[in-house]
Design a protein around this motif. Structure first.
Motif, PDB file in Angstrom:
ATOM      1  N   PHE A 153       0.886  -1.204   0.061  1.00 46.39           N
ATOM      2  CA  PHE A 153       0.094  -0.012   0.060  1.00 46.39           C
ATOM      3  C   PHE A 153       0.884   1.194   0.124  1.00 46.39           C
ATOM      4  CE2 PHE A 153      -2.918  -3.136   1.791  1.00 46.39           C
ATOM      5  CZ  PHE A 153      -3.939  -2.905   1.014  1.00 46.39           C
ATOM      6  N   THR A 209      -3.340   6.019   1.757  1.00 42.16           N
ATOM      7  CA  THR A 209      -3.982   5.451   2.745  1.00 42.16           C
ATOM      8  C   THR A 209      -4.076   5.784   4.028  1.00 42.16           C
ATOM      9  OG1 THR A 209      -2.336   3.756   2.836  1.00 42.16           O
ATOM     10  CG2 THR A 209      -4.097   3.018   1.176  1.00 42.16           C
ATOM     11  N   SER A 245     -13.074   4.196   4.250  1.00 39.13           N
ATOM     12  CA  SER A 245     -13.676   3.445   3.135  1.00 39.13           C
ATOM     13  C   SER A 245     -13.162   4.216   1.848  1.00 39.13           C
ATOM     14  CB  SER A 245     -15.341   3.715   3.259  1.00 39.13           C
ATOM     15  OG  SER A 245     -15.590   2.876   4.424  1.00 39.13           O
ATOM     16  N   GLN A 246     -12.492   5.363   1.779  1.00 46.07           N
ATOM     17  CA  GLN A 246     -11.899   5.819   0.558  1.00 46.07           C
ATOM     18  C   GLN A 246     -10.375   5.843   0.715  1.00 46.07           C
ATOM     19  OE1 GLN A 246     -14.273   9.807  -0.572  1.00 46.07           O
ATOM     20  NE2 GLN A 246     -14.619   9.306   1.668  1.00 46.07           N
ATOM     21  N   ALA A 256      -6.836   4.595  -0.326  1.00 53.16           N
ATOM     22  CA  ALA A 256      -6.457   3.857  -1.712  1.00 53.16           C
ATOM     23  C   ALA A 256      -5.035   4.366  -1.963  1.00 53.16           C
ATOM     24  CB  ALA A 256      -7.540   4.219  -2.736  1.00 53.16           C
ATOM     25  N   GLY A 257      -4.444   3.590  -2.478  1.00 53.02           N
ATOM     26  CA  GLY A 257      -3.043   3.796  -3.066  1.00 53.02           C
ATOM     27  C   GLY A 257      -2.085   2.656  -3.209  1.00 53.02           C
ATOM     28  N   LEU A 258      -1.587   1.910  -4.307  1.00 54.53           N
ATOM     29  CA  LEU A 258      -0.748   0.826  -4.340  1.00 54.53           C
ATOM     30  C   LEU A 258       0.647   1.225  -4.811  1.00 54.53           C
ATOM     31  CD1 LEU A 258      -3.441  -1.291  -5.971  1.00 54.53           C
ATOM     32  CD2 LEU A 258      -2.893  -1.274  -3.716  1.00 54.53           C
ATOM     33  N   HIS A 310      -2.685   9.602  -6.223  1.00 58.26           N
ATOM     34  CA  HIS A 310      -3.091   8.899  -4.717  1.00 58.26           C
ATOM     35  C   HIS A 310      -3.008  10.265  -3.776  1.00 58.26           C
ATOM     36  CE1 HIS A 310      -0.902   4.815  -5.813  1.00 58.26           C
ATOM     37  NE2 HIS A 310      -2.169   5.168  -6.479  1.00 58.26           N
ATOM     38  N   ARG A 354      -5.960  12.345  -4.316  1.00 56.22           N
ATOM     39  CA  ARG A 354      -7.439  11.632  -3.734  1.00 56.22           C
ATOM     40  C   ARG A 354      -7.641  11.657  -2.452  1.00 56.22           C
ATOM     41  NH1 ARG A 354     -11.084  11.113  -4.357  1.00 56.22           N
ATOM     42  NH2 ARG A 354     -11.791   8.823  -4.180  1.00 56.22           N
ATOM     43  N   GLN A 390      -6.024  -4.458   6.240  1.00 54.12           N
ATOM     44  CA  GLN A 390      -4.865  -3.801   5.480  1.00 54.12           C
ATOM     45  C   GLN A 390      -3.645  -3.683   6.239  1.00 54.12           C
ATOM     46  OE1 GLN A 390      -6.061  -0.444   2.915  1.00 54.12           O
ATOM     47  NE2 GLN A 390      -8.262  -0.689   4.049  1.00 54.12           N
TER      48      GLN A 390
END
Length: 458
Positions: free
Chosen positions: A153, A158, A188-189, A191-193, A205, A208, A241
């Motif tokens: 992540f 995140t 719940s939002q 995100a990022g990889l 990322h 957002r 996570q």
């Protein structure tokens, strides 16, 4: 309304308390974060990703209540948070906190600026909310980010979204229960990889996270519901996570903001140990034409972060230990973000040095933030140099001078040197009566200032 409990509640209460009676040195660090970010966002506003996001936002349409740095007041707060967050990270030159593994300012500050501009809030309120958000991200990151980051992540997206939500909730004056809902919505939002490193999506990322943090706080204020124990719930953030929440209560051990690290090379922070160590060997007299081999010994975690072996673009080059070793040995000015242009990557001398470079992933127990460089020369000599990227600059005054120079180098090409100096002066007064509305005017190119005057904030 259900009260937050456990880890979520601890983080909320500790981070809110940290924003009361902030020590002068910590406030100065916050101002330096703001100064550094504005320079980066101005320079990043010229990047292709920023133009793409601005065009998309303008096509969507919005009431012009918030500014996009380098462009003007033509956006909604959420749009401004998205575009500014991405722009501040576009050069991968923004600040870092190693405990949370996050680029903190570019996710926490944009939403605050958008809210403060739209609601005419003070610079002091922005700084206090920034501290609250930073400490929230620090507490969560210290507790959870090691295993979370190791899973792949991108913690800026995140973990950072919680910091952004906490900061915006503080600025809006939400109570603890509402803030816990904002955390739930942010979780719940999240995100990022790390798979996206070396592409525009990495900077997205950050944008957002800034946008989602702002939206979460606004939704919580307006009555949306969400879990108030999102961090520790059995199917919440930590359980799904990470390796799980900490066994005991989370504790605040002092301002994480005081341990903020600024970047003076325009590349992934994981390459900075290589840049510093190879640069030091060059200063000691090692030259590219004398080199037989270069070995970089790094923590194994670097393999998933900055070990692109043969970069093809400037963005990929920022995440290549081998290519950055070549840049440093050839004396490239890696403080200049223009060094990482696509055109430089195929340069034969750099490619030849890159090909002589190997990366050794250290076994468990190697200091995570230490790079060891070994250079063997054609005449049989061996040179060894280590560098630890975790050590902060101890002198705030000297650090401020370096950041001011960095800011001018980034901002002046966009708004002109005189206006850049005026913007820096306004940031220095952020908690002492600076007009935030005028400050953001100074972050637009002079050719756009007349256009700004046609907008209203009703």
């Amino acid at each position: 309304m259900t009260q937050a409990s456990g880890l979520t509640a601890d983080v909320i209460r500790l981070s809110r308390a940290a924003a009361v009676d902030i020590p002068p040195a910590t406030l100065e660090m916050a101002r330096l974060c703001v100064l550094d970010w504005f320079g980066l966002a101005l320079a990043g506003s010229r990047e292709p990703l920023s133009a793409l996001l601005r065009d998309s936002a303008l096509a969507d349409g919005a009431r012009p209540t918030a500014s996009v740095v380098g462009h003007g007041r033509a956006f909604s707060p959420r749009q401004a948070a998205l575009v500014n967050g991405a722009a501040g990270h576009a050069l991968d030159y923004d600040d870092v906190n190693l405990a949370m593994r996050v680029h903190p300012t570019t996710v926490i500050l944009p939403g605050l600026l958008a809210l403060a501009e739209a609601h005419r809030l003070s610079g002091r309120a922005v700084l206090e909310a920034f501290v609250a958000g930073y400490e929230a991200a620090g507490l969560i990151g210290t507790a959870l980010s090691a295993s979370h980051y190791a899973r792949g992540f991108h913690a800026t997206g995140t973990i950072g979204v919680f910091g952004a939500a906490a900061a915006c909730a503080h600025l809006l004056g939400l109570d603890e229960a509402q803030t816990a809902i904002a955390y739930g919505l942010a979780g719940s939002q999240a995100a990022g990889l790390k798979a996206q490193f070396g592409t525009m999506a990495k900077s997205l990322h950050a944008g957002r996270a800034a946008e989602a943090g702002l939206a979460s706080a606004l939704w919580a204020r307006d009555g949306m519901t969400a879990r108030t124990d999102i961090l520790e719930h059995p199917r919440g953030f930590a359980a799904t996570q990470t390796d799980g929440p900490p066994a005991g209560r989370v504790r605040w051990t002092g301002y994480e903001l005081d341990r903020n690290l600024f970047k003076f090379h325009a590349a992934c922070f994981g390459t900075h140990g290589t840049l510093e160590a190879v640069g030091e060997l060059r200063r000691k007299g090692v030259r590219p034409e004398d080199v037989r081999a270069i070995r970089l010994k790094v923590d194994a975690g670097a393999d998933a972060m900055c070990n692109i072996a043969a970069p093809r673009t400037g963005l990929e080059a920022k995440f290549s230990l081998r290519f950055n070793a070549a840049l440093a040995l050839h004396g490239a000015d890696t403080a200049d973000s223009g060094v990482y242009a696509d055109a430089i990557v195929p340069r034969p001398d750099l490619q030849a040095t890159r090909a002589l470079t190997t990366v050794e992933l250290a076994p468990p127990g190697w200091p995570e933030d230490v790079t060891e460089v070994t250079i063997t020369t054609l005449d049989g000599r061996t040179f060894v140099q280590r560098h630890d990227i975790s050590l902060p600059q101890g002198d705030l005054g000297r650090q401020g001078d370096r950041l001011h120079a960095k800011f001018l180098a980034l901002a002046a090409p966009v708004v002109g040197r005189d206006q850049a100096k005026a913007l820096a002066a306004s940031i220095s007064r952020l908690d002492h009566g600076a007009d935030l509305f005028e400050l953001l005017n100074l972050a637009a190119p002079p050719t756009r200032l007349t256009r700004l005057a046609t907008y209203t904030d009703d």
